[in-house]
Design a protein around this motif. Structure first.
Motif, PDB file in Angstrom:
ATOM      1  N   SER A  74       0.985  -1.074   0.031  1.00  0.00           N
ATOM      2  CA  SER A  74       0.026  -0.022  -0.090  1.00  0.00           C
ATOM      3  C   SER A  74       0.810   1.275   0.143  1.00  0.00           C
ATOM      4  O   SER A  74       2.206   1.077   0.136  1.00  0.00           O
ATOM      5  CB  SER A  74      -1.119  -0.047   1.365  1.00  0.00           C
ATOM      6  OG  SER A  74      -1.567  -1.267   1.295  1.00  0.00           O
ATOM      7  N   ASN A  75       0.115   2.354  -0.363  1.00  0.00           N
ATOM      8  CA  ASN A  75       0.921   3.687  -0.234  1.00  0.00           C
ATOM      9  C   ASN A  75       1.066   4.193   1.177  1.00  0.00           C
ATOM     10  O   ASN A  75       0.152   3.692   2.068  1.00  0.00           O
ATOM     11  CB  ASN A  75       0.054   4.863  -0.937  1.00  0.00           C
ATOM     12  CG  ASN A  75      -0.127   4.487  -2.307  1.00  0.00           C
ATOM     13  OD1 ASN A  75       1.157   4.136  -2.962  1.00  0.00           O
ATOM     14  ND2 ASN A  75      -0.982   4.981  -2.995  1.00  0.00           N
ATOM     15  N   CYS A  76       2.127   4.790   1.645  1.00  0.00           N
ATOM     16  CA  CYS A  76       2.467   5.170   3.061  1.00  0.00           C
ATOM     17  C   CYS A  76       1.185   5.984   3.283  1.00  0.00           C
ATOM     18  O   CYS A  76       0.995   5.755   4.665  1.00  0.00           O
ATOM     19  CB  CYS A  76       3.879   5.934   2.836  1.00  0.00           C
ATOM     20  SG  CYS A  76       4.473   6.357   4.571  1.00  0.00           S
ATOM     21  N   GLU A  77       0.477   7.054   2.632  1.00  0.00           N
ATOM     22  CA  GLU A  77      -0.291   7.806   3.273  1.00  0.00           C
ATOM     23  C   GLU A  77      -1.213   6.993   3.793  1.00  0.00           C
ATOM     24  O   GLU A  77      -2.240   7.304   4.640  1.00  0.00           O
ATOM     25  CB  GLU A  77      -0.784   8.758   2.043  1.00  0.00           C
ATOM     26  CG  GLU A  77       0.250   9.719   1.803  1.00  0.00           C
ATOM     27  CD  GLU A  77       1.266   9.450   0.692  1.00  0.00           C
ATOM     28  OE1 GLU A  77       2.097  10.239   0.538  1.00  0.00           O
ATOM     29  OE2 GLU A  77       1.055   8.189   0.338  1.00  0.00           O
ATOM     30  N   GLU A  78      -1.621   5.888   3.092  1.00  0.00           N
ATOM     31  CA  GLU A  78      -2.813   5.236   3.478  1.00  0.00           C
ATOM     32  C   GLU A  78      -2.622   4.320   4.631  1.00  0.00           C
ATOM     33  O   GLU A  78      -3.533   4.093   5.527  1.00  0.00           O
ATOM     34  CB  GLU A  78      -3.093   4.232   2.445  1.00  0.00           C
ATOM     35  CG  GLU A  78      -3.730   4.808   0.993  1.00  0.00           C
ATOM     36  CD  GLU A  78      -3.882   3.877  -0.026  1.00  0.00           C
ATOM     37  OE1 GLU A  78      -4.239   4.405  -1.303  1.00  0.00           O
ATOM     38  OE2 GLU A  78      -3.544   2.688  -0.002  1.00  0.00           O
ATOM     39  N   ARG A  80      -0.015   4.750   6.957  1.00  0.00           N
ATOM     40  CA  ARG A  80       0.985   5.680   7.967  1.00  0.00           C
ATOM     41  C   ARG A  80       0.425   5.535   9.511  1.00  0.00           C
ATOM     42  O   ARG A  80       0.659   5.224  10.681  1.00  0.00           O
ATOM     43  CB  ARG A  80       1.117   6.900   7.614  1.00  0.00           C
ATOM     44  CG  ARG A  80       2.212   7.561   8.738  1.00  0.00           C
ATOM     45  CD  ARG A  80       2.422   9.099   8.561  1.00  0.00           C
ATOM     46  NE  ARG A  80       3.213   9.561   9.443  1.00  0.00           N
ATOM     47  CZ  ARG A  80       3.673  10.745   9.529  1.00  0.00           C
ATOM     48  NH1 ARG A  80       3.162  11.704   8.471  1.00  0.00           N
ATOM     49  NH2 ARG A  80       4.212  11.244  10.438  1.00  0.00           N
ATOM     50  N   ILE A 105       9.939   2.647   2.223  1.00  0.00           N
ATOM     51  CA  ILE A 105       9.057   3.587   1.684  1.00  0.00           C
ATOM     52  C   ILE A 105       8.129   4.092   2.837  1.00  0.00           C
ATOM     53  O   ILE A 105       7.564   5.289   2.509  1.00  0.00           O
ATOM     54  CB  ILE A 105       8.162   2.908   0.702  1.00  0.00           C
ATOM     55  CG1 ILE A 105       7.502   1.670   1.617  1.00  0.00           C
ATOM     56  CG2 ILE A 105       8.977   2.058  -0.277  1.00  0.00           C
ATOM     57  CD1 ILE A 105       6.224   0.872   0.764  1.00  0.00           C
ATOM     58  N   CYS A 106       8.135   3.929   3.972  1.00  0.00           N
ATOM     59  CA  CYS A 106       7.268   4.299   4.981  1.00  0.00           C
ATOM     60  C   CYS A 106       7.926   3.917   6.411  1.00  0.00           C
ATOM     61  O   CYS A 106       8.044   2.772   6.740  1.00  0.00           O
ATOM     62  CB  CYS A 106       5.878   3.900   4.790  1.00  0.00           C
ATOM     63  SG  CYS A 106       4.591   4.566   5.924  1.00  0.00           S
ATOM     64  N   VAL A 112       6.408   9.266   5.042  1.00  0.00           N
ATOM     65  CA  VAL A 112       7.096   8.841   3.683  1.00  0.00           C
ATOM     66  C   VAL A 112       8.437   8.956   3.646  1.00  0.00           C
ATOM     67  O   VAL A 112       8.854  10.143   4.017  1.00  0.00           O
ATOM     68  CB  VAL A 112       6.005   9.633   2.534  1.00  0.00           C
ATOM     69  CG1 VAL A 112       6.701   9.074   1.273  1.00  0.00           C
ATOM     70  CG2 VAL A 112       4.754   9.198   2.717  1.00  0.00           C
ATOM     71  N   ASN A 114      12.045   7.521   1.359  1.00  0.00           N
ATOM     72  CA  ASN A 114      12.619   6.747   0.110  1.00  0.00           C
ATOM     73  C   ASN A 114      13.957   6.548   0.043  1.00  0.00           C
ATOM     74  O   ASN A 114      14.629   7.183  -0.542  1.00  0.00           O
ATOM     75  CB  ASN A 114      11.984   7.410  -1.361  1.00  0.00           C
ATOM     76  CG  ASN A 114      12.172   6.654  -2.637  1.00  0.00           C
ATOM     77  OD1 ASN A 114      12.256   5.285  -2.542  1.00  0.00           O
ATOM     78  ND2 ASN A 114      12.222   7.115  -3.798  1.00  0.00           N
TER      79      ASN A 114
END
Length: 521
Positions: A74-78, A80, A105-106, A112, A114
């Motif tokens: 998943s994306n980090c914003e989702e 975190r 990545i998180c 976030v 990288n």
């Protein structure tokens, strides 16, 4: 047999000294090695507890990491928020990092990022399913050592979850707070260790020696070591002190016992002088009505060192030492002291059974002793019954004369423990007696289907033909009492009626419920 050597106080002292020395060395050594054994057991328990504690911690951490593994897709914003929450509720976790394509990545701490994981943590081998290393610090806490732990994603070889853990040995120290001679703990990962003995990481060759205990976790390559002193001055001093106390006590007691053995007669006389002898009274009841008709007086010896000495032992001892006469006179004096109180609870004519040894019966002072004793009792209240034991043969002509005199003086005579001595039938044939006391061995055999019951039948038949009253000793069960009553025994004595009682207990004694119900039948 050993007392034959100790024929002088000097030899006694030497022998007792060496006995005390041997016991001192033995007890001191046993105490020393017992202390060592207890310490070893405590250390075994300690290392096992630490192993379980740390193992459980990593197992719980692995469970938390497993729940985070799906988040690497998943994306980090989702994710975190969940990542931060998981880190907050995981004990000693500084941060969780999600890794995908070998890139961090998180982060639960910074959000976030990288950064290649090899640049961030070169000590960790992310090509392995599990990797662990000790760190001198992390970017947010550079001066605080930590554990770096990597778990590869089971579905993606280039992804996984990385975590950093605070090195806090305080909980482990709680296990050791009460351990004597405890020095410290070390947690070893790879070729480095974190220990309570240093604020920074150390190499393995800097760890103290020797190691008291070592344990390695099963699922994580972590080794635990504890350090402690092997021997202490306190243990040695305590063992020496304990050995000295035991040795001195042994030497003193040995000397005391040897002194008594060298002068055995003095022990009886000393016991009389110091009031170590006392009397107890055992009720005797009529077999038909179960009402108390009298008692038997029994002497007891409470020795200050040996405790309660069995009557058979000290009476035979007194006979062997020609001390049965002074011992019986002392018994008379104890009875005379209690007589006024016994008079208050016993009816007129109550039987008063007293054991007389043949050695006293044939003594020159016997008649005078009996006259004085009888005169010292309340007049015309008790009926004295002299119980003659069978341990020694009576002199026939002299005994007949004595028995005739006793009957003229108003005493009654009983054969005590009939059937246990070598002279039972001879007594019945040659002497005129009033009571036959059946030994407890016959009574105990009732109901066991042995040859003793027919013998007991014959004894009772013989007593009836000789017009002798019978007293059964050692009656302990209702079945025994019922058999004896059915077969015409006149009196019962034993624990079924009452155990021997001290004077105060005897004054308070009342027949038990089974006695009352037995009388009703």
């Amino acid at each position: 047999m050993f007392t034959r050597y100790f024929t002088s106080p000097r030899k006694m002292a030497i022998g007792c000294f060496f006995a005390g020395l041997i016991v001192a060395l033995l007890c001191g050594s046993l105490q020393f090695f017992w202390s060592y054994h207890k310490r070893e057991v405590r250390y075994d328990t300690l290392i096992n507890n630490l192993n379980v504690y740390i193992g459980d911690y990593f197992a719980e951490l692995k469970t938390s990491i497993d729940t985070l593994q799906p988040l690497v897709l998943s994306n980090c914003e989702e994710v975190r928020g969940e990542l931060t929450s998981r880190a907050a509720f995981s004990i000693n976790v500084r941060a969780f990092l999600l890794v995908r394509d070998y890139m961090a990545i998180c982060s639960s701490a910074t959000g976030v990022i990288n950064v290649p994981i090899r640049e961030l943590l070169p000590q960790v081998d992310i090509t392995k399913p599990l990797s662990i290393a000790l760190l001198d610090g992390t970017p947010m806490l550079p001066q605080k050592p930590a554990i770096a732990l990597w778990y590869q994603n089971p579905l993606m070889k280039n992804a996984g979850v990385f975590t950093t853990i605070n090195l806090n040995l305080t909980p482990y120290m709680l296990y050791t707070a009460r351990q004597d001679r405890f020095v410290g703990i070390a947690v070893i990962i790879g070729n480095r260790a974190f220990t309570t003995l240093s604020d920074t990481l150390v190499s393995l060759d800097q760890l103290p020696r020797p190691v008291a205990r070592t344990a390695t976790l099963k699922r994580v390559p972590v080794t635990i070591q504890i350090y402690a002193e092997s021997w202490t001055r306190e243990e040695l001093l305590y063992a020496i002190f304990f050995g000295l106390v035991c040795g001195i006590a042994t030497g003193t007691l040995s000397y005391y016992l040897l002194a008594l053995r060298l002068n055995p007669a003095k022990e009886i006389l000393t016991a009389i002088k110091r009031g170590q002898f006392y009397v107890v009274y055992q009720p005797v009841v009529d077999a038909t009505t179960l009402r108390m008709t009298g008692l038997e007086v029994l002497m007891r010896w409470r020795h200050p060192v040996a405790g309660e000495i069995p009557p058979d032992a000290f009476i035979q001892f007194a006979e062997a030492q020609q001390l049965i006469v002074p011992l019986t006179r002392h018994l008379f004096s104890l009875i005379e002291r209690d007589a006024p109180q016994l008079q208050a609870v016993l009816p007129v004519g109550a039987k008063f059974g007293i054991n007389i040894a043949p050695g006293h019966l044939h003594a020159a002072s016997f008649k005078e002793d009996m006259r004085k004793f009888n005169a010292a009792l309340p007049p015309n209240h008790f009926q004295l019954v002299l119980e003659i034991t069978e341990r020694d043969m009576l002199k026939e002509q002299e005994a007949n004369s004595l028995f005739e005199w006793l009957h003229q003086e108003g005493f009654e005579i009983a054969i005590d423990d009939f059937g246990t001595g070598h002279s039972a039938l001879i007594y019945l044939e040659h002497f005129t007696m009033d009571y036959l006391k059946i030994d407890r061995g016959f009574v105990n055999a009732i109901g066991t289907e042995t040859v003793t019951s027919p013998v007991l039948d014959a004894v009772l038949t013989l007593a009836r033909r000789l017009n002798m009253s019978t007293v059964a000793e050692g009656v302990e069960t209702p079945e025994q009492a019922a058999w004896l009553r059915e077969h015409g025994v006149n009196f019962l004595q034993g624990y079924w009626i009452s155990r021997p009682l001290t004077l105060d207990e005897f004054i308070q004694w009342r027949p038990t419920a089974h006695s009352s119900s037995g009388a009703a039948r």
